[in-house]
Design an enzyme around this catalytic site. Structure first.
Site: not given
Length: 229
Positions: A37, A170, A202
């Site tokens: 990241k 996504g 979810g």
């Protein structure tokens, strides 16, 4: 592939969960995985960021953040407001290459969309992908507006000579409406890249063992999964 850059057509569209799904499938296949990241924004020191979320869902990956900025803003803006150094594409590429030397797969998860600025000179995730010579996986939302943003992202990749690995939806609703169903058909055409999966809405709140067991069914074989069509 050794390094895969993961970007989105925007924010809050399931990029981190998609990264976790790709990582989970690779781990299940016996591959070693690292998640990089470059710039984590909107998270205070000591709080769990996107790398921690990928690890929670996917399993034992090597995680690395290059910089963390407390405000939920574009990395360049967040760095400037915090009085901290920005992350440069060369630093991203160097870190990814080091991880690639010791792992089968390195996933580089960007912040927001492809052209979000990392510094005030205008450097973006696309610049890091170019330095790495790495393909880019685009995560897109399911609903109205996604065709335009996916087309723009695909065009930006092509004009920079970058390879688009494909598109993943996504967060697909359990009961897709007309727009969502049509978009699954139209996304590959407008993005000029294959549809490589659809992660259910979810998925990020599933228990980790359930997430790992189901991840392959969300992704196409090109990403190591079993999803067809």
């Amino acid at each position: 592939m050794t390094v895969l850059v993961v970007t989105g057509t925007g924010t809050e569209i399931g990029k981190t969960v998609t990264t976790a799904a790709v990582a989970a499938v690779a781990l299940a296949a016996g591959r070693s995985v690292a998640v990089l990241k470059p710039a984590q924004t909107g998270v205070a020191p000591g709080e769990a960021g996107d790398v921690a979320e990928v690890t929670r869902l996917a399993g034992p990956v090597t995680g690395l953040e290059l910089a963390r900025y407390p405000e939920p803003l574009a990395p360049a803006t967040a760095a400037r407001r915090a009085g901290l150094a920005p992350v440069l594409p060369s630093e991203i590429a160097e870190a990814a290459e080091k991880l690639a030397a010791a792992h089968d797969l390195v996933l580089v998860e960007g912040a927001g969309g492809l052209l979000v600025r990392f510094d005030d000179a205008g450097a973006t995730l696309a610049d890091a992908a170019r330095l790495l010579g790495a393909p880019v996986l685009v995560v897109a939302p399911a609903g109205l507006g996604t065709l335009n943003s996916a087309a723009l992202t695909g065009e930006a990749l092509r004009t920079r000579g970058l390879t688009q690995e494909g598109v993943v939806v996504g967060s697909l609703p359990a009961e897709p409406g007309l727009a969502e169903r049509c978009n699954l058909t139209d996304l590959p055409t407008v993005a000029e890249a294959p549809l490589l999966g659809a992660v259910p809405e979810g998925a990020g709140v599933l228990a980790p063992d359930v997430f790992r067991a189901r991840a392959a069914s969300w992704l196409a074989p090109r990403l190591g999964g079993t999803r067809r069509g």
